[in-house]
Design an enzyme around this catalytic site. Structure first.
Site, PDB file in Angstrom:
ATOM      1  N   HIS A  44       0.830  -1.207   0.000  1.00 60.18           N
ATOM      2  CA  HIS A  44       0.000   0.000   0.000  1.00 60.18           C
ATOM      3  C   HIS A  44       0.866   1.260   0.000  1.00 60.18           C
ATOM      4  O   HIS A  44       0.696   2.144  -0.849  1.00 60.18           O
ATOM      5  CB  HIS A  44      -0.917  -0.019   1.235  1.00 60.18           C
ATOM      6  CG  HIS A  44      -1.779   1.189   1.388  1.00 60.18           C
ATOM      7  ND1 HIS A  44      -3.114   1.198   1.051  1.00 60.18           N
ATOM      8  CD2 HIS A  44      -1.506   2.448   1.844  1.00 60.18           C
ATOM      9  CE1 HIS A  44      -3.620   2.400   1.294  1.00 60.18           C
ATOM     10  NE2 HIS A  44      -2.661   3.172   1.784  1.00 60.18           N
ATOM     11  N   GLU A  45       1.784   1.335   0.953  1.00 59.51           N
ATOM     12  CA  GLU A  45       2.621   2.531   1.058  1.00 59.51           C
ATOM     13  C   GLU A  45       3.554   2.674  -0.145  1.00 59.51           C
ATOM     14  O   GLU A  45       3.849   3.793  -0.579  1.00 59.51           O
ATOM     15  CB  GLU A  45       3.424   2.507   2.361  1.00 59.51           C
ATOM     16  CG  GLU A  45       2.582   2.525   3.625  1.00 59.51           C
ATOM     17  CD  GLU A  45       1.656   3.735   3.731  1.00 59.51           C
ATOM     18  OE1 GLU A  45       1.960   4.780   3.097  1.00 59.51           O
ATOM     19  OE2 GLU A  45       0.636   3.645   4.428  1.00 59.51           O
ATOM     20  N   HIS A  86       1.951   4.648  -2.843  1.00 53.75           N
ATOM     21  CA  HIS A  86       2.120   6.095  -2.708  1.00 53.75           C
ATOM     22  C   HIS A  86       3.507   6.525  -3.199  1.00 53.75           C
ATOM     23  O   HIS A  86       3.645   7.530  -3.913  1.00 53.75           O
ATOM     24  CB  HIS A  86       1.971   6.505  -1.235  1.00 53.75           C
ATOM     25  CG  HIS A  86       0.579   6.488  -0.720  1.00 53.75           C
ATOM     26  ND1 HIS A  86      -0.455   7.141  -1.350  1.00 53.75           N
ATOM     27  CD2 HIS A  86       0.041   5.892   0.396  1.00 53.75           C
ATOM     28  CE1 HIS A  86      -1.567   6.959  -0.654  1.00 53.75           C
ATOM     29  NE2 HIS A  86      -1.291   6.204   0.398  1.00 53.75           N
ATOM     30  N   HIS A 111       3.766   6.599  -6.889  1.00 52.37           N
ATOM     31  CA  HIS A 111       3.013   7.752  -7.401  1.00 52.37           C
ATOM     32  C   HIS A 111       3.920   8.986  -7.420  1.00 52.37           C
ATOM     33  O   HIS A 111       3.946   9.754  -8.381  1.00 52.37           O
ATOM     34  CB  HIS A 111       1.788   7.986  -6.519  1.00 52.37           C
ATOM     35  CG  HIS A 111       0.755   8.887  -7.114  1.00 52.37           C
ATOM     36  ND1 HIS A 111      -0.387   9.259  -6.443  1.00 52.37           N
ATOM     37  CD2 HIS A 111       0.670   9.505  -8.321  1.00 52.37           C
ATOM     38  CE1 HIS A 111      -1.118  10.049  -7.197  1.00 52.37           C
ATOM     39  NE2 HIS A 111      -0.492  10.227  -8.340  1.00 52.37           N
TER      40      HIS A 111
END
Length: 559
Positions: free
Chosen positions: A341-342, A345, A348
């Site tokens: 999940h992290e 980020h 991104h």
């Protein structure tokens, strides 16, 4: 130039307004520059810089007051409640911290197998605190006053400007459609639960965990040996290489470059474009380190005046256990998913290639920012991806396929109830930040909203909203979790479910969704990825379709 300086510079605001009104100049600008100019103007206006001096002073005072109230509310949301220890049955006192004649209740004890412990913790921890209640009321009132002062009907209208939802009406439309579709699906399952036992709010987290364990026998200790940190990082490297042509390389740090000796530096390198940026991995627990998984930016990417691109630098922070002389760092399935999940980020940020760092990477609307990270959860739950890296740290044996499938299916257990809870939170958040003055107290609104949107009853003399610290950072935007998950679900099912390593889809994902940061309207990025503009019904269908397996397996086990 700092954002604080910009917001307080009236001359700059007036100059920008003139530029935006000049049709010829605006047509000469590229789309990203136009959007950044509009975003700066939006920043000016929500801060009240365009107002006359008296109103501007009031806006500044309200902003300061809101910041103070946010800090006070956050602190209060974590404070324990104390009761005379003699009120508690003697056989459960040891579950709580006891100081003198008082028992200190600092949480919900949601995982306790003792029904009475959970009930006591729920009722005491959520007992209303007059000071915290006043703080919340002042915060909501101040936000509404500021929103109306700068020209918005409500704080929700101000907060949703520039998001995918755009208006509270659209956000509520999706939330309500979610709710009514879920209610139809939940009618049978709720009646089955009612026959077994009258469930209360303090029961759901514990019994959903028991249900997962009974149905799938998911014992973390069985999985941890297959999820060493090294194996998981290699899994991410394999995924990014196949999907995006990107590799992660460990680099030696200079003296004084990192804030702790166990922080690792990763270079993100594209097979043709070369170095894209750096990720500092602050993965391990240490005293006084916040127990929080998160990603934050040290330096945003931007195009410099000499034509070179300033590479992004970010931090990925987790709270993993240290390795020992006999054991590497082993992750539970939940830790592994959080890592993916992290890293969503972080990528991104790495792949954003905006002209201005004001809109680089995750600096985009809240209801879009979580899409890349939630999408990574789908990859982390796909056995084709997991089988690429999950190896026993001693034997090298791959994680058996049936264990991967069982793990993935277990995460769907009670997913419908979890989503209904998220809908309840999102609706409550919208009402609190809607039309003011509120028709009733925040607790009365909580009770009514819970009875309408959640399947479990309100408990008298509790005020759960006083522990809802997301009201600070996600005021009027809590719906973003649902919207981001819906978009991620649509992207996964349309683009990656057939082949999670599809390079063409990976390139489209980078080009349409990751490259623009906040420099492009979020819905246009979604439209570019899906090749169509999704409707509200599409958003709802995406969320509900993820629950189908949950209901199928529940009824099979209930027969």
């Amino acid at each position: 130039m700092t954002k604080k300086f910009c917001r307080n510079n009236v001359d700059l605001c007036q100059s920008l307004r003139k530029l935006l009104a000049d049709k010829g100049v605006m047509e000469s600008l590229d789309p990203e520059t136009r959007r950044v100019a509009e975003l700066f103007m939006f920043d000016f206006e929500i801060s009240g810089i365009h107002l006359d001096e008296e109103k501007r002073r009031r806006a500044v005072n309200l902003n300061v007051k809101i910041l103070d109230l946010c800090n006070e509310f956050l602190i209060g949301s974590h404070l324990p409640n104390k009761v005379d220890k003699h009120i508690l049955p003697e056989h459960i006192r040891h579950h709580f911290a006891v100081e003198g004649n008082y028992a200190q209740i600092s949480g919900l004890n949601a995982d306790s197998p003792d029904d009475l412990v959970r009930e006591v913790a729920y009722k005491v921890f959520l007992y209303p605190n007059a000071q915290q209640l006043h703080c919340l009321e002042e915060l909501l009132t101040s936000r509404n006053l500021l929103a109306q002062l700068v020209g918005y009907d409500t704080f929700a209208h101000r907060a949703l400007q520039g998001t995918m939802a755009k208006t509270p009406g659209n956000a509520n439309c999706e939330i309500c459609q979610d709710k009514y579709r879920l209610c139809r699906l939940l009618q049978e399952i709720s009646s089955t639960w009612e026959e077994r036992r009258k469930l209360m709010p303090w029961d759901h987290p514990y019994h959903s965990g028991v249900l997962r364990a009974e149905r799938y026998n998911i014992e973390p200790s069985l999985y941890c040996p297959f999820f060493s940190l090294g194996a998981c990082m290699e899994g991410l490297n394999i995924l990014f290489n196949k999907l995006l042509g990107i590799s992660l390389y460990a680099e030696q740090t200079e003296k004084g470059e990192v804030w702790c000796e166990d922080v690792r530096k990763l270079a993100v390198v594209h097979e043709q474009e070369g170095l894209l940026g750096y990720i500092y991995c602050d993965f391990f627990q240490r005293p006084d380190k916040p127990y929080q998984d998160c990603h934050f930016t040290i330096r945003g990417g931007r195009l410099k005046e000499n034509g070179e691109y300033q590479l992004p630098v970010v931090v990925l922070m987790l709270s993993l256990p240290h390795s020992t002389s006999s054991l590497p760092t082993l992750l539970t399935p939940g830790m592994m998913e959080n890592l993916f999940h992290e890293m969503g980020h972080a990528m991104h940020s790495m792949l954003g290639r905006t002209r201005y760092q004001h809109v680089t990477g995750t600096r985009c609307s809240t209801d879009f920012a979580e899409v890349p990270s939630i999408l990574m959860e789908y990859f982390a739950n796909d056995y084709r991806v997991v089988n690429q890296f999950a190896r026993h740290y001693k034997t090298g044996q791959p994680l058996p396929k049936h264990m991967v499938s069982r793990l993935c299916e277990s995460k769907k257990v009670c997913a419908a109830a979890d989503m209904q809870l998220q809908i309840f939170y999102a609706v409550l958040d919208q009402i609190y930040h809607g039309k003011h003055p509120l028709e009733k107290s925040t607790t009365e609104i909580l009770k009514e909203t819970q009875e309408k949107f959640y399947g479990l009853p309100y408990v008298p003399n509790t005020a759960w909203q006083l522990r809802f610290n997301h009201l600070v950072g996600y005021g009027a935007k809590y719906y973003s979790y649902l919207m981001s998950r819906a978009v991620a679900s649509m992207v996964w099912k349309q683009c990656f479910v057939q082949d999670p390593f599809d390079r063409a889809m990976g390139e489209r994902y980078r080009r349409e969704m990751l490259a623009h940061g906040g420099g492009k309207e979020p819905m246009l990025m979604v439209q570019g990825m899906l090749q169509k503009r999704p409707s509200v019904e599409d958003f709802v269908d995406a969320l509900v379709s993820d629950l189908d397996q949950d209901f199928e397996t529940f009824f099979m086990d209930s027969e």
